[in-house]
Design a protein around this motif. Structure first.
Motif, PDB file in Angstrom:
ATOM      1  N   ALA A  33      -5.037   6.056  -1.043  1.00 60.27           N
ATOM      2  CA  ALA A  33      -4.306   4.852  -0.630  1.00 60.27           C
ATOM      3  C   ALA A  33      -4.455   3.827  -1.749  1.00 60.27           C
ATOM      4  O   ALA A  33      -5.576   3.416  -2.082  1.00 60.27           O
ATOM      5  N   THR A  76       0.838  -1.195   0.000  1.00 60.07           N
ATOM      6  CA  THR A  76       0.000   0.000   0.000  1.00 60.07           C
ATOM      7  C   THR A  76       0.873   1.245   0.000  1.00 60.07           C
ATOM      8  O   THR A  76       1.818   1.356   0.786  1.00 60.07           O
ATOM      9  N   ARG A 127      -6.453  12.114   0.537  1.00 62.61           N
ATOM     10  CA  ARG A 127      -5.308  11.198   0.518  1.00 62.61           C
ATOM     11  C   ARG A 127      -5.726   9.902  -0.156  1.00 62.61           C
ATOM     12  O   ARG A 127      -6.676   9.237   0.262  1.00 62.61           O
ATOM     13  N   GLU A 135       0.631   5.704  -0.280  1.00 60.76           N
ATOM     14  CA  GLU A 135      -0.287   6.819  -0.065  1.00 60.76           C
ATOM     15  C   GLU A 135       0.199   8.051  -0.816  1.00 60.76           C
ATOM     16  O   GLU A 135       1.399   8.291  -0.924  1.00 60.76           O
TER      17      GLU A 135
END
Length: 288
Positions: free
Chosen positions: A253, A172, A251, A174
Motif C-alpha cells: 500500500a 493510496t 500487498r 495498492e
C-alpha cells in the motif's frame, strides 16, 4: 561486458581489512563501463511490476526506460566498497536509497559509472556509509548501515524533507507483488541467496526468501507516479529509507501526498504491508 557480468565482477564479499571511518571518506571505487540493451530494460520493467500493456516500458518500439533501472546498474559500487574494506556484508544492512536523474536513460547503451565513498555518518548506535555511483545520466547513493559501529564522534546525516502542502490530499494505491517477484528481479543483477534460497533466508533470520528492497522501491516509484498523475519516466529524484522486509506475494500500500512544484511536482510517500511500514521518509520529484 554485459550488464550482469559487470555487476557480478565486483564480487560478493569483503577481501580487504575493514577500514576506519577517516580512511573511507573519498575512497575511490574505480570506474566501470556498464552495458545494457532493450531486453535488460524491459526485463527490469517487468520485474518491478509493469504490465504487458504498459508498452512504453515493455515494448522495444519507442521504449522508455524506467529511471529506477539506474539502481541495479550502479549496484556494483556497494559490492566494490565491501571488497575494498568499507564493511563486512554479513554485518551490514541496506538502510536507504537516493537517486537523481540528470537525463533520461537511453533504451540501450554503455554508461561509464564511477564509484566512491561519499560520506560516513554517525547515528550514535550505528555507522552509516554513503556509497556513491555516478555517471553523466544519474547519481545514486546506497546508504549502508553498520549496526553497533557508531559512537566514533562523527556527524549525524542531515535529513532532507521536501515541503508538501498540508491542503493536498493523501492518495493510496495498492499493488500485489507476485510470489515469483524476487526470482524475476534477481535477474536484473542482485543474485543474493536470501532472495531465492529458503535455507539462506532462514540463516539470515527470515522464514522464507524476501523481496529485494530495490524492487520494492521500483514498484513504489511507479505507484507514486500514477497517484501523482505523472508518467513513471518523468521521475527525476527519489529517496527512501528501508524499514522492514517484504515477502513475495505481499500487498504493498503506497500512500502519497503530491504538490505542484516548479515545472513538475513533488510527492512525499510511505509504503506499508498491512499495518507495517516497509519504506519510510520517502519523497519523489517529477518533471513535466
Amino acid at each position: 561486458m554485459s550488464r550482469t557480468e559487470s555487476v557480478q565482477a565486483a564480487g560478493g564479499g569483503s577481501t580487504a581489512p575493514v577500514l576506519s571511518p577517516s580512511e573511507l571518506v573519498g575512497l575511490s571505487l574505480g570506474t566501470r563501463v556498464v552495458t545494457y540493451d532493450e531486453t535488460d530494460a524491459i526485463l527490469y520493467a517487468l520485474a518491478v511490476g509493469a504490465a504487458a500493456e504498459d508498452t512504453d516500458y515493455t515494448y522495444e518500439r519507442g521504449l522508455r526506460v524506467l529511471p529506477t533501472f539506474a539502481l541495479p546498474l550502479g549496484l556494483w559500487t556497494a559490492d566494490a566498497a565491501s571488497a575494498a574494506g568499507a564493511f563486512v556484508p554479513a554485518e551490514a544492512l541496506h538502510g536507504a536509497q537516493y537517486l537523481s536523474l540528470r537525463s533520461p536513460l537511453p533504451a540501450a547503451g554503455q554508461l561509464s559509472i564511477s564509484g566512491s565513498i561519499a560520506a560516513v555518518w554517525d547515528t550514535g548506535r550505528s555507522a552509516l556509509i554513503d556509497v556513491l555511483a555516478e555517471c553523466e545520466e544519474f547519481s545514486a547513493i546506497y546508504s549502508i548501515i553498520l549496526p553497533g559501529k557508531g559512537g566514533f564522534g562523527g556527524e549525524r546525516k542531515p535529513r532532507r524533507t521536501p515541503v508538501v502542502a498540508e491542503t493536498d490530499m493523501d492518495v493510496t494505491t495498492e499493488f500485489d507483488t507476485n510470489p515469483s517477484q524476487a526470482a524475476l528481479y534477481r535477474l536484473t543483477g542482485d543474485r543474493h541467496a536470501i532472495h531465492i534460497d529458503p535455507v539462506a533466508a532462514r540463516a539470515a533470520g527470515f522464514d522464507r526468501p524476501i523481496l529485494h528492497g530495490l524492487c520494492t522501491l521500483g514498484v513504489a516509484a511507479r505507484e507514486v507516479a500514477s497517484a501523482s498523475d505523472r508518467r513513471p519516466d518523468e521521475l527525476r529524484e527519489l529517496s527512501a529509507r528501508f524499514v522492514s522486509p517484504v515477502k513475495p506475494g505481499d500487498r504493498l500500500a503506497t500512500t502519497c501526498r503530491t504538490s505542484a512544484a516548479d515545472a513538475g511536482s513533488v510527492a512525499k510517500f510511505v509504503v506499508s504491508v498491512v499495518e507495517r511500514n516497509v519504506l519510510a521518509d520517502c519523497f519523489a520529484t517529477f518533471v513535466r
